[in-house]
Design an enzyme around this catalytic site. Structure first.
Site, PDB file in Angstrom:
ATOM      1  N   ASP A 164       2.968   9.310 -37.110  1.00  0.00           N
ATOM      2  CA  ASP A 164       3.191   8.473 -35.931  1.00  0.00           C
ATOM      3  C   ASP A 164       2.056   8.599 -34.921  1.00  0.00           C
ATOM      4  O   ASP A 164       1.305   9.582 -34.914  1.00  0.00           O
ATOM      5  CB  ASP A 164       4.492   8.874 -35.237  1.00  0.00           C
ATOM      6  CG  ASP A 164       5.731   8.417 -35.984  1.00  0.00           C
ATOM      7  OD1 ASP A 164       6.832   8.536 -35.426  1.00  0.00           O
ATOM      8  OD2 ASP A 164       5.602   7.949 -37.131  1.00  0.00           O
ATOM      9  N   HIS A 223       2.518  13.644 -37.174  1.00  0.00           N
ATOM     10  CA  HIS A 223       1.697  12.867 -36.254  1.00  0.00           C
ATOM     11  C   HIS A 223       0.226  13.112 -36.578  1.00  0.00           C
ATOM     12  O   HIS A 223      -0.185  14.273 -36.692  1.00  0.00           O
ATOM     13  CB  HIS A 223       1.989  13.264 -34.796  1.00  0.00           C
ATOM     14  CG  HIS A 223       3.418  13.068 -34.402  1.00  0.00           C
ATOM     15  ND1 HIS A 223       4.413  13.958 -34.775  1.00  0.00           N
ATOM     16  CD2 HIS A 223       4.026  12.084 -33.685  1.00  0.00           C
ATOM     17  CE1 HIS A 223       5.575  13.531 -34.299  1.00  0.00           C
ATOM     18  NE2 HIS A 223       5.371  12.399 -33.633  1.00  0.00           N
TER      19      HIS A 223
END
Length: 492
Positions: free
Chosen positions: A310, A452
């Site tokens: 992300d 991430h």
């Protein structure tokens, strides 16, 4: 520079219904006698198209088509075969070979079959020529073989030709065989049938899926009318007997995604005609519509995990992630922020080119449960648009920032929402050891993992993680792939 949208038209050739048996319902000596008065023995007859066809054939390119009739009649057989001629050497030679191959099969068949002395076997071949786009024809041949009054063989075969290049699209069937194309065909047929009250109550979705996915399917039940494809099924083929012989009509434009690229690019795209001030290679290029991620064909029995990243892209860290994924032959999914796509478009292109999937993570990482409908729409739409503009890809999945979502939010976002099974907490610990331990303690078949690609320590943890998962027998796939193979959900 001159651009022209290719026409989508249909040319239905009204070939003479001169059947060797006097019609599908007629057989036996009467049919043979009737054929004698209609056929000329053992010779070719060329009939100009305008003598045989309707005014609809004023579509561009049709004026160069002739109809050839090949006929034979004697005490042992009756043959009437009709096929087109385009005054192009390669196409015409191959169509003549096609006719000859069907005739040879018939001749071999009547040698091997127990043929009655009172019945002359009959071969009848007619065709429809459907102009799908400028220069692109789908020739639909119908071959009826009558061996006796009770033995009839029926066959339909579609041959695709390009009169612009004097070639047969020999590698192309009407519908592409790749998984995404067949899934599109299945979903389109299913959606239409579910709205038809004469079919929906009796429909067997598994039978329909099997019919669509069958690689041997030559789609002989398809007919063209103007820009419509008509599908007619046998009783019990895809529905209960009470449905009779289900028949549906679907606009050609709704089925383009199921057809081979060699055909759809010519039918649906735009092309740039060559001009004196531009290279010929550039003139041949077509403007591309945004594509969607193409699911690979995988063994659904494999253990699978989907790694997701992300908040990117990051122009420094994301390329490092891509390099590690490549080293371990792994695929992953990146949920992108529109603001960062705008900043680092080259990184997005690099991600797509490496075979990974991208999803929508909104424009600016706002909590969707705290903003208005208009703001939600802007967050999603702007991100989809910038991704499509940057990489010519259309995301079909999204992940809400913070995983914060409600049913009310879902109704505003026409995409498949994706959360996760394992949160590595890389955003919290920033510790490669703890990140990897989270994986080792929790991973199981079908899991989606949250990470991430904007934290150094996430990248530092990745090589060990990828090696561990590979050693444990996991196939590292994208979100759309894991949804499809493990949850039987098609992201859209």
């Amino acid at each position: 520079m001159f651009k022209r949208r290719l026409l989508i038209g249909t040319l239905l050739m009204s070939v003479l219904s001169m059947t060797a048996c006097g019609g599908a319902e007629t057989s036996g000596p009467h049919g043979a006698e009737e054929a004698k008065s209609m056929l000329t023995t053992g010779k070719y007859e060329k009939k100009k198209e305008h003598e045989e066809t309707s005014a609809e054939q004023s579509v561009s390119g049709a004026e160069d088509m002739n109809i050839i009739s090949y006929t034979e009649e004697n005490d042992k057989k009756v043959v009437a075969m009709y096929y087109p001629e385009f005054q192009q050497q390669n196409i015409d030679e191959q169509l003549d070979e096609f006719k000859t191959s069907k005739l040879n099969i018939f001749n071999e068949l009547i040698k091997s079959e127990d043929v009655s002395k009172d019945f002359a076997p009959q071969l009848n071949m007619t065709f429809d020529a459907n102009l799908l786009a400028e220069n692109i024809y789908a020739l639909q041949f119908v071959i009826d073989t009558y061996i006796s009054e009770d033995t009839v063989f029926k066959e339909t075969e579609i041959v695709m030709i390009n009169t612009g290049t004097d070639s047969l699209l020999t590698e192309e069937s009407l519908f592409s065989k790749n998984l995404n194309s067949r899934e599109h065909l299945y979903n389109t047929l299913l959606g239409t049938m579910k709205t038809d009250l004469s079919i929906a109550p009796y429909l067997n979705e598994e039978k329909l899926r099997s019919w669509v996915l069958d690689e041997a399917n030559n789609f002989s039940n398809v007919r063209f009318t103007d820009n419509i494809m008509e599908f007619t099924f046998e009783q019990g083929e895809i529905a209960a007997d009470a449905a009779g012989k289900p028949a549906i009509e679907i606009p050609l434009t709704e089925l383009l995604a199921a057809m081979p690229d060699a055909i759809t690019q010519l039918i649906d795209g735009e092309y740039i005609e060559p001009s004196e001030d531009m290279p010929e290679e550039a003139a041949a290029e077509e403007e591309q519509k945004p594509a969607v991620y193409e699911i690979r064909e995988l063994d659904k029995n494999l253990k699978m995990a989907a790694l997701t990243f992300d908040d990117g892209p990051d122009n420094i860290l994301t390329p490092r992630v891509l390099s590690l994924l490549k080293a371990h032959d792994a695929r992953a999914t990146f949920f992108l922020l529109g603001t960062k796509v705008n900043l680092f478009p080259a990184t997005v292109e690099q991600t797509i080119d490496a075979g990974h999937e991208v999803g929508n993570h909104t424009w600016s990482h706002k909590d969707l449960t705290t903003i208005s409908f208009n703001e939600i729409t802007e967050e999603i739409v702007r991100t989809n648009e910038i991704i499509a503009e940057t990489a010519n890809i259309q995301p079909v999945i999204y992940r809400a920032p913070f995983g914060a979502n409600t049913d009310a939010v879902d109704q505003y976002v026409p995409m498949t929402e994706v959360n996760w099974d394992i949160d590595t907490e890389d955003w919290l610990t920033h510790d490669p050891v703890q990140i990897n331990q989270m994986i080792k303690n929790n991973i199981s078949d079908g899991d989606i993992v949250l990470m991430h690609d904007v934290h150094d320590m996430t990248v530092e943890s990745l090589d060990e993680m990828l090696q561990y998962l590979t050693d444990e027998g996991y196939e590292l796939v994208t979100v759309s792939e894991i949804l499809y193979y493990k949850n039987e959900v098609r992201a859209e």
